[in-house]
Design a protein around this motif. Sequence first.
Motif, PDB file in Angstrom:
ATOM      1  N   PRO A 323       0.523  -8.923  -0.315  1.00 41.45           N
ATOM      2  CA  PRO A 323       0.031  -7.726  -0.136  1.00 41.45           C
ATOM      3  C   PRO A 323       0.090  -7.267   2.104  1.00 41.45           C
ATOM      4  O   PRO A 323       0.689  -6.376   2.177  1.00 41.45           O
ATOM      5  CB  PRO A 323      -1.032  -7.908  -0.539  1.00 41.45           C
ATOM      6  CG  PRO A 323      -1.128  -8.922  -1.509  1.00 41.45           C
ATOM      7  CD  PRO A 323      -0.354  -9.978  -0.911  1.00 41.45           C
ATOM      8  N   VAL A 327       2.522  -5.758   4.324  1.00 43.62           N
ATOM      9  CA  VAL A 327       1.903  -4.419   5.106  1.00 43.62           C
ATOM     10  C   VAL A 327       2.172  -4.660   6.174  1.00 43.62           C
ATOM     11  O   VAL A 327       2.987  -3.612   7.505  1.00 43.62           O
ATOM     12  CB  VAL A 327       0.415  -4.024   5.077  1.00 43.62           C
ATOM     13  CG1 VAL A 327       0.328  -3.250   6.387  1.00 43.62           C
ATOM     14  CG2 VAL A 327       0.109  -3.687   3.893  1.00 43.62           C
ATOM     15  N   ARG A 330       5.860  -4.894   6.991  1.00 45.58           N
ATOM     16  CA  ARG A 330       6.960  -3.375   7.250  1.00 45.58           C
ATOM     17  C   ARG A 330       6.033  -2.310   9.096  1.00 45.58           C
ATOM     18  O   ARG A 330       6.810  -1.959   9.571  1.00 45.58           O
ATOM     19  CB  ARG A 330       6.367  -2.628   6.621  1.00 45.58           C
ATOM     20  CG  ARG A 330       6.329  -1.346   6.027  1.00 45.58           C
ATOM     21  CD  ARG A 330       5.355  -0.421   5.097  1.00 45.58           C
ATOM     22  NE  ARG A 330       5.598   0.795   4.931  1.00 45.58           N
ATOM     23  CZ  ARG A 330       6.954   1.407   4.509  1.00 45.58           C
ATOM     24  NH1 ARG A 330       7.397   1.403   3.900  1.00 45.58           N
ATOM     25  NH2 ARG A 330       7.036   3.234   4.718  1.00 45.58           N
ATOM     26  N   ALA A 383      -0.712   1.318   8.935  1.00 45.39           N
ATOM     27  CA  ALA A 383      -0.563   1.693   7.926  1.00 45.39           C
ATOM     28  C   ALA A 383      -1.259   3.148   7.111  1.00 45.39           C
ATOM     29  O   ALA A 383      -2.303   3.120   7.917  1.00 45.39           O
ATOM     30  CB  ALA A 383      -0.609   0.228   6.693  1.00 45.39           C
ATOM     31  N   ALA A 384      -0.746   3.514   6.048  1.00 43.82           N
ATOM     32  CA  ALA A 384      -1.878   4.825   5.663  1.00 43.82           C
ATOM     33  C   ALA A 384      -2.794   4.191   5.334  1.00 43.82           C
ATOM     34  O   ALA A 384      -2.493   3.423   4.609  1.00 43.82           O
ATOM     35  CB  ALA A 384      -0.742   5.473   4.424  1.00 43.82           C
ATOM     36  N   ARG A 386      -4.389   4.985   2.004  1.00 51.71           N
ATOM     37  CA  ARG A 386      -4.107   3.988   1.197  1.00 51.71           C
ATOM     38  C   ARG A 386      -3.546   2.795   1.311  1.00 51.71           C
ATOM     39  O   ARG A 386      -3.897   1.764   0.149  1.00 51.71           O
ATOM     40  CB  ARG A 386      -3.420   5.536   0.119  1.00 51.71           C
ATOM     41  CG  ARG A 386      -3.102   4.892  -1.497  1.00 51.71           C
ATOM     42  CD  ARG A 386      -2.595   6.270  -2.909  1.00 51.71           C
ATOM     43  NE  ARG A 386      -2.160   5.559  -3.869  1.00 51.71           N
ATOM     44  CZ  ARG A 386      -3.097   5.989  -4.510  1.00 51.71           C
ATOM     45  NH1 ARG A 386      -4.472   6.195  -3.961  1.00 51.71           N
ATOM     46  NH2 ARG A 386      -2.748   5.695  -6.083  1.00 51.71           N
ATOM     47  N   ARG A 387      -2.238   3.386   1.542  1.00 52.85           N
ATOM     48  CA  ARG A 387      -1.862   1.899   1.342  1.00 52.85           C
ATOM     49  C   ARG A 387      -2.567   0.571   2.111  1.00 52.85           C
ATOM     50  O   ARG A 387      -2.440  -0.707   1.323  1.00 52.85           O
ATOM     51  CB  ARG A 387       0.015   1.985   2.046  1.00 52.85           C
ATOM     52  CG  ARG A 387       0.742   0.871   2.254  1.00 52.85           C
ATOM     53  CD  ARG A 387       1.609   0.859   3.357  1.00 52.85           C
ATOM     54  NE  ARG A 387       2.540   1.964   3.091  1.00 52.85           N
ATOM     55  CZ  ARG A 387       3.585   2.131   2.186  1.00 52.85           C
ATOM     56  NH1 ARG A 387       3.664   0.617   1.674  1.00 52.85           N
ATOM     57  NH2 ARG A 387       4.058   3.282   2.358  1.00 52.85           N
ATOM     58  N   ALA A 388      -3.007   0.824   2.794  1.00 47.59           N
ATOM     59  CA  ALA A 388      -4.348  -0.602   3.370  1.00 47.59           C
ATOM     60  C   ALA A 388      -5.358  -1.197   2.422  1.00 47.59           C
ATOM     61  O   ALA A 388      -5.445  -1.518   2.469  1.00 47.59           O
ATOM     62  CB  ALA A 388      -4.355   0.044   4.769  1.00 47.59           C
ATOM     63  N   VAL A 390      -5.305  -0.454  -0.944  1.00 46.93           N
ATOM     64  CA  VAL A 390      -4.353  -1.321  -1.668  1.00 46.93           C
ATOM     65  C   VAL A 390      -4.076  -2.739  -1.286  1.00 46.93           C
ATOM     66  O   VAL A 390      -4.146  -3.325  -2.042  1.00 46.93           O
ATOM     67  CB  VAL A 390      -2.767  -0.252  -2.524  1.00 46.93           C
ATOM     68  CG1 VAL A 390      -2.076  -1.526  -3.515  1.00 46.93           C
ATOM     69  CG2 VAL A 390      -3.236   1.674  -3.234  1.00 46.93           C
ATOM     70  N   ALA A 391      -3.337  -2.780  -0.483  1.00 43.45           N
ATOM     71  CA  ALA A 391      -2.887  -3.971   0.308  1.00 43.45           C
ATOM     72  C   ALA A 391      -4.396  -4.747   0.049  1.00 43.45           C
ATOM     73  O   ALA A 391      -4.258  -6.125  -0.579  1.00 43.45           O
ATOM     74  CB  ALA A 391      -2.558  -4.263   1.601  1.00 43.45           C
TER      75      ALA A 391
END
Length: 541
Positions: A323, A327, A330, A383-384, A386-388, A390-391
């Motif tokens: 994960p 990130v 990306r 990162a956003a 939420r994305r961070a 979750v990772a």
Amino acid sequence: MPPPGEPPQRTLTAGTTLTAGTTLTAGTTLTAGTTLTAGTTLTAGTTLTAGTTLTGRRGRSAPPAAGTQRAQRFWAPLLAVLSLLSVLTRLPSFTTALWNPDEGFLATQARQLAAGGGLYETVVDRKPPLLPWLYQAAFALFGDASLWPLKALAVVATVATAALLASTARRRWGDRAGWTAGVVSVLLSVGLSPEDTQAATFEVFMLPWTAAAVRYADRRLWGRAGLAVAAALLTKQTGGVVLLPVLFLLLRDEDRSRAGAWLRLLAATALPVGVAAAHFGPGCFAYWTFAGSGEYASAEGAELLAAGRAVVGTTLLLLAAAPLVAVLGRAVYHRRLAGIADLWVWLGASAVAVTVGFQFFGHYFLQLLPPLTLLATAALRAAAPRRAAVAVALTGVLTAGFVTWGFTAERAELEHARRVAAELRQRTAPDEPVLVWGMHPEDYWLADRRPATRYLTAGFLTNFSGGRGGVRTGEQYAMPGSWPRFLRDLREHPPAVVVDDSRGAPYRPARIPRLDAYLTAHYRPVATVDGAVFHVRRDGR
């Protein structure tokens, strides 16, 4: 006049004293000689130049109370969380006596040193001295029957590495990044095979020094950075590659005193290594830590096996960090990362260290974790939210899987070693030397019997290594000068029992003429335990 909308510019010169109740607003510059007393308030935009004096009541320096409290609010809970996470992720370490032969080697080595042996003389290894000394010290304090003190110290090392990385991240990107780096460091620390991550061996104790070296370099504390580089190198040779990112940071430094910084860094790096070399003798130290491993470091004839091991290790690490790597990829693709060139240099240098010798043992890949942690932290910051989140959460789930693997992993070789050690104890007295011809030095430690030779494994005498699968194995590939010393050891300390624990491996006695001749002349086989053949002296002594 300042442009409209900008604060008026005001400069206070030498001799100016500001007393309690004074408030300085944006645009004010304080030059050398200005004195601020307790109660002065500085707002955003105030500039203090070199020579400004801050005093408290009765002329004492005013304590930075706010900064101290803020640091305490950051570090107290973070260290508690990191400690808890480190204990939880390393719990499997405490469930078994030994995780890999390196632990057995270090335990046997430390016991020999405690009995008056000399490192690189009566007990040898291709490694620097710091970790054998740490094992010896732990045994002196807590006894040598268990490795639990070293396993506890490995937890401390894991916390230290995470805290140092958190400190670097916090300085660069703020408190949230500090928390992220610390937690990610612990989560990734078990992201390989349990025998590589749960063992209290070289990489685990090397990583805090590498993290400290970059932390100090980031703060332009070049002497301390050099000492940390030296400590990393004296724990394991490949730890010295952290000097590359440290030098990169120094080259980027625009400080006018760069010549002095170079001197402090290089002197602090060279001095501890020079002291170690002087202690053991420069030739002896160089031979055992660098020059004597030429054949061992060659992958000739085993290129495909080396490539396969590299793929396995890389795949496991990428799985554990998947994960975060997503990130990071990306962020790189969208060019959201800046000012982290030194971290890429660190990762590249660590990758070179993993490759050295082309053995690709799983624990080698641990050296990649500190720079990968900081790169992932930079990417998560970009990162956003939420994305961070979750990772990091998914990384925690993967970590739980690796910890579970640690609890369930089979330890067939340990059980074999225990059976061999039990037979050794039955057939010998505590003061009798023994020889185990194999690659598992833990047999000596588990049996509590003294090795008859300085060479604790057959690898020194045949160049056998699990990382090459038996390629380039034989007397002709031994470390230079090892066979005369080995045979002299056996003459001076004839083993009461010789255990052939090769179990058909390429270094079995039938393929090693001098050992085969020695066994034929002086010993006879009497028993076989789990594939290991026990020999006793023909003369009955």
